[in-house]
Design an enzyme around this catalytic site. Structure first.
Site, PDB file in Angstrom:
ATOM      1  N   HIS A 206       0.801  -1.237   0.000  1.00  0.00           N
ATOM      2  CA  HIS A 206       0.000   0.000   0.000  1.00  0.00           C
ATOM      3  C   HIS A 206       0.829   1.280   0.000  1.00  0.00           C
ATOM      4  CE1 HIS A 206       0.934  -0.106   4.298  1.00  0.00           C
ATOM      5  NE2 HIS A 206       0.635   1.183   4.324  1.00  0.00           N
TER       6      HIS A 206
HETATM    7  C1  UD1 Z   1      -1.921   5.944   5.403  1.00  0.00           C
HETATM    8  C2  UD1 Z   1      -0.579   6.455   5.902  1.00  0.00           C
HETATM    9  C3  UD1 Z   1       0.462   5.358   5.830  1.00  0.00           C
HETATM   10  C4  UD1 Z   1      -0.010   4.122   6.555  1.00  0.00           C
HETATM   11  C5  UD1 Z   1      -1.363   3.697   6.035  1.00  0.00           C
HETATM   12  C6  UD1 Z   1      -1.869   2.562   6.880  1.00  0.00           C
HETATM   13  C7  UD1 Z   1      -0.102   8.819   5.462  1.00  0.00           C
HETATM   14  C8  UD1 Z   1       0.720   9.759   4.656  1.00  0.00           C
HETATM   15  N1  UD1 Z   1      -0.066   7.555   5.071  1.00  0.00           N
HETATM   16  O1  UD1 Z   1      -1.784   5.630   4.035  1.00  0.00           O
HETATM   17  O2  UD1 Z   1       1.651   5.798   6.458  1.00  0.00           O
HETATM   18  O3  UD1 Z   1       0.921   3.090   6.336  1.00  0.00           O
HETATM   19  O4  UD1 Z   1      -2.291   4.801   6.157  1.00  0.00           O
HETATM   20  O5  UD1 Z   1      -2.827   1.800   6.218  1.00  0.00           O
HETATM   21  O6  UD1 Z   1      -0.730   9.204   6.399  1.00  0.00           O
HETATM   22  N2  UD1 Z   1      -9.252   4.833   1.647  1.00  0.00           N
HETATM   23  C9  UD1 Z   1     -10.456   4.189   1.750  1.00  0.00           C
HETATM   24  N3  UD1 Z   1     -10.930   3.907   2.998  1.00  0.00           N
HETATM   25  C10 UD1 Z   1     -10.267   4.246   4.110  1.00  0.00           C
HETATM   26  C11 UD1 Z   1      -9.042   4.903   3.991  1.00  0.00           C
HETATM   27  C12 UD1 Z   1      -8.541   5.186   2.745  1.00  0.00           C
HETATM   28  O7  UD1 Z   1     -11.107   3.874   0.765  1.00  0.00           O
HETATM   29  O8  UD1 Z   1     -10.754   3.950   5.219  1.00  0.00           O
HETATM   30  C13 UD1 Z   1      -8.705   5.134   0.294  1.00  0.00           C
HETATM   31  C14 UD1 Z   1      -9.119   6.493  -0.196  1.00  0.00           C
HETATM   32  O9  UD1 Z   1      -9.264   6.411  -1.576  1.00  0.00           O
HETATM   33  C15 UD1 Z   1      -7.909   7.342   0.132  1.00  0.00           C
HETATM   34  C16 UD1 Z   1      -6.758   6.362  -0.088  1.00  0.00           C
HETATM   35  O10 UD1 Z   1      -7.293   5.110   0.338  1.00  0.00           O
HETATM   36  O11 UD1 Z   1      -7.833   8.470  -0.672  1.00  0.00           O
HETATM   37  C17 UD1 Z   1      -5.515   6.674   0.693  1.00  0.00           C
HETATM   38  O12 UD1 Z   1      -5.802   6.812   2.064  1.00  0.00           O
HETATM   39  P1  UD1 Z   1      -4.863   7.704   3.018  1.00  0.00           P
HETATM   40  O13 UD1 Z   1      -5.387   7.636   4.395  1.00  0.00           O
HETATM   41  O14 UD1 Z   1      -4.670   9.047   2.428  1.00  0.00           O
HETATM   42  O15 UD1 Z   1      -3.465   7.016   2.928  1.00  0.00           O
HETATM   43  P2  UD1 Z   1      -3.057   5.491   3.111  1.00  0.00           P
HETATM   44  O16 UD1 Z   1      -2.552   5.019   1.798  1.00  0.00           O
HETATM   45  O17 UD1 Z   1      -4.128   4.723   3.780  1.00  0.00           O
HETATM   46  N1  UDP Z   2      -3.673  -5.487   9.124  1.00  0.00           N
HETATM   47  C1  UDP Z   2      -4.971  -5.977   9.303  1.00  0.00           C
HETATM   48  N2  UDP Z   2      -5.672  -6.379   8.191  1.00  0.00           N
HETATM   49  C2  UDP Z   2      -5.156  -6.322   6.935  1.00  0.00           C
HETATM   50  C3  UDP Z   2      -3.833  -5.832   6.768  1.00  0.00           C
HETATM   51  C4  UDP Z   2      -3.127  -5.408   7.881  1.00  0.00           C
HETATM   52  O1  UDP Z   2      -5.456  -6.048  10.423  1.00  0.00           O
HETATM   53  O2  UDP Z   2      -5.856  -6.693   5.984  1.00  0.00           O
HETATM   54  C5  UDP Z   2      -2.930  -4.998  10.307  1.00  0.00           C
HETATM   55  C6  UDP Z   2      -1.569  -5.616  10.532  1.00  0.00           C
HETATM   56  O3  UDP Z   2      -1.667  -6.753  11.359  1.00  0.00           O
HETATM   57  C7  UDP Z   2      -0.782  -4.492  11.178  1.00  0.00           C
HETATM   58  C8  UDP Z   2      -1.402  -3.234  10.627  1.00  0.00           C
HETATM   59  O4  UDP Z   2      -2.666  -3.629  10.072  1.00  0.00           O
HETATM   60  O5  UDP Z   2      -0.956  -4.481  12.591  1.00  0.00           O
HETATM   61  C9  UDP Z   2      -0.523  -2.647   9.564  1.00  0.00           C
HETATM   62  O6  UDP Z   2      -1.200  -1.628   8.922  1.00  0.00           O
HETATM   63  P1  UDP Z   2      -0.733  -1.059   7.522  1.00  0.00           P
HETATM   64  O7  UDP Z   2       0.058  -2.074   6.802  1.00  0.00           O
HETATM   65  O8  UDP Z   2      -1.956  -0.525   6.874  1.00  0.00           O
HETATM   66  O9  UDP Z   2       0.130   0.212   7.922  1.00  0.00           O
HETATM   67  P2  UDP Z   2       1.678   0.459   8.290  1.00  0.00           P
HETATM   68  O10 UDP Z   2       2.033  -0.419   9.413  1.00  0.00           O
HETATM   69  O11 UDP Z   2       2.464   0.222   7.043  1.00  0.00           O
HETATM   70  O12 UDP Z   2       1.703   1.903   8.632  1.00  0.00           O
END
Ligand code: UD1
Ligand code: UDP
Length: 362
Positions: A206
């Protein structure tokens, strides 16, 4: 005398869950402020339900869905500030490196409230990453820095941060320990997906650098396709909504039916999938740590990591997005006996005890 906690993303909710539980055990009601950055049920509410966490005291009003960091951060900053002005907490904890935490940290700092950073001192030294900008900024403006490892402490010292540094460990150890046995018995995901223990690969992708760039995304998907063919093994791929959107807009799809794309799963299902897979391929920060704790070999689909301790002890390989390298490292991981000492410590509750003893004073 309130202590605030800023949450808003999947990993943040999971990593704060042991702290929130510790607060409740001590009969302290945490002021949980949810930024709304993650809002889909499968990235947000499912974790509150499964981990039995209290409903947030406040939610920042819903925002326009946007990919722009500034707009997202600004919206959360304004929302958090309004709550802080009303509630006047003595200290507020932000955890990790998402925009949620940057917004929280700025709001807290500007109001002169004690700012505590959980997971302080991580550095990938990769200036392409939005998370790296956030880590550096938050660490520099925090009053109390809760570092997970001695390497993180050294990074903070090298950076010359002004706040007080405490080496506390990583709350992910407690999250894993508190939930892995429940996950093993409660989750039926292996049956649902019709897969057997130690006979599948798990994959999550992601990171912005990986999925917002068509060439890199294609290279990674190509490597995953090749893995399914070469090793004749199912690959379970719970897909983050960001990645789902990107694959659709790039027109990328998987042909091999052994690759099972599924919606993001809850924590119990994920822990079950992770603890029983042969190898995990990921660009997630939290999953690198959890795999290392659970004794599962990790292949990190990035050029670097802010979790170098997992690499040093031999639990994690940093492979980038080169197909030949990915195939080679998966082959090696499939044929080796995994054994290493958990660098995050295995003493249950140690991190939480240390956090509760620091001087933000609970
Ligand atoms: C964010 C964090 C990243 C973290 C990740 C965990 C930042 C810069 N990035 O990235 O560090 O690893 O969360 O998962 O803060 N969306 C949905 N539903 C949701 C959330 C997001 O559909 O509940 C979609 C939307 O299209 C959104 C896109 O995902 O625009 C990106 O979401 P965003 O929260 O901006 O960044 P992440 O890629 O989730
Ligand atoms: N995780 C989860 N379901 C999923 C993928 C990840 O519960 O389908 C959990 C995972 O066990 C970990 C956390 O989400 O604790 C990691 O989140 P993510 O990879 O989104 O973010 P990051 O750690 O890279 O910021």
């Amino acid at each position: 005398d309130k202590i605030g906690i800023i949450v808003g993303t999947r990993p943040g909710i999971i990593k704060f869950s042991p702290i929130i539980r510790a607060f409740i055990e001590k009969k302290i009601e945490p002021l949980i402020i949810h930024t709304g950055q993650h809002y889909s049920y499968g990235l947000d509410r499912i974790f509150f339900e499964e981990l039995d966490l209290p409903v947030p005291s406040h939610r920042v009003p819903e925002m326009e869905k946007t990919f722009y960091h500034g707009e997202q951060t600004a919206h959360m900053l304004v929302g958090i500030e309004r709550v802080l002005l009303k509630e006047k907490p003595r200290a507020v904890i932000v955890g990790g490196d998402a925009n949620t935490n940057l917004a929280g940290a700025l709001a807290i700092r500007k109001l002169g409230i004690n700012l505590v950073h959980l997971e302080a001192g991580l550095r990938s030294n990769d200036w392409r990453m939005p998370e790296e900008h956030n880590r550096v900024i938050i660490d520099h403006i925090s009053d109390i820095l809760l570092a997970p490892t001695s390497e993180a402490v050294n990074n903070l010292k090298t950076d010359g941060v002004k706040g007080k540094i405490f080496l506390v460990g990583n709350t992910i150890s407690d999250a894993v320990n508190q939930n892995k046995i429940i996950a093993e018995s409660k989750s039926k995901i292996l049956e649902t997906l019709n897969i057997n223990k130690k006979k599948y690969l798990l994959c999550t992708i992601h990171r912005e650098e990986n999925v917002d760039n068509k060439m890199i995304t294609s290279a990674l998907c190509n490597a995953i396709e090749e893995l399914a063919v070469r090793f004749d093994i199912p690959i379970i791929f719970p897909i983050h909504p960001r990645t789902d959107n990107r694959l659709k807009s790039f027109g990328i799809s998987f042909k091999n039916e052994r690759i099972k794309l599924i919606p993001p799963v809850g924590y119990f299902d994920f822990l079950k999938l992770l603890s029983n897979c042969s190898v995990v391929l990921t660009d997630s920060g939290g999953i690198q740590e959890e795999a290392c704790i659970l004794g599962i070999p990790c292949i990190t689909l990035r050029d670097n990591t802010e979790r170098p301790e997992t690499v040093t002890i031999g639990a994690n390989k940093i492979v980038g997005h080169d197909k030949a390298r990915i195939l080679q490292e998966v082959e090696y991981a499939l044929n080796r006996k995994a054994s290493w000492k958990n660098p995050y410590g295995s003493e249950v509750g140690r991190t939480i005890t240390r956090i509760m003893q620091t001087e933000f004073g609970i």
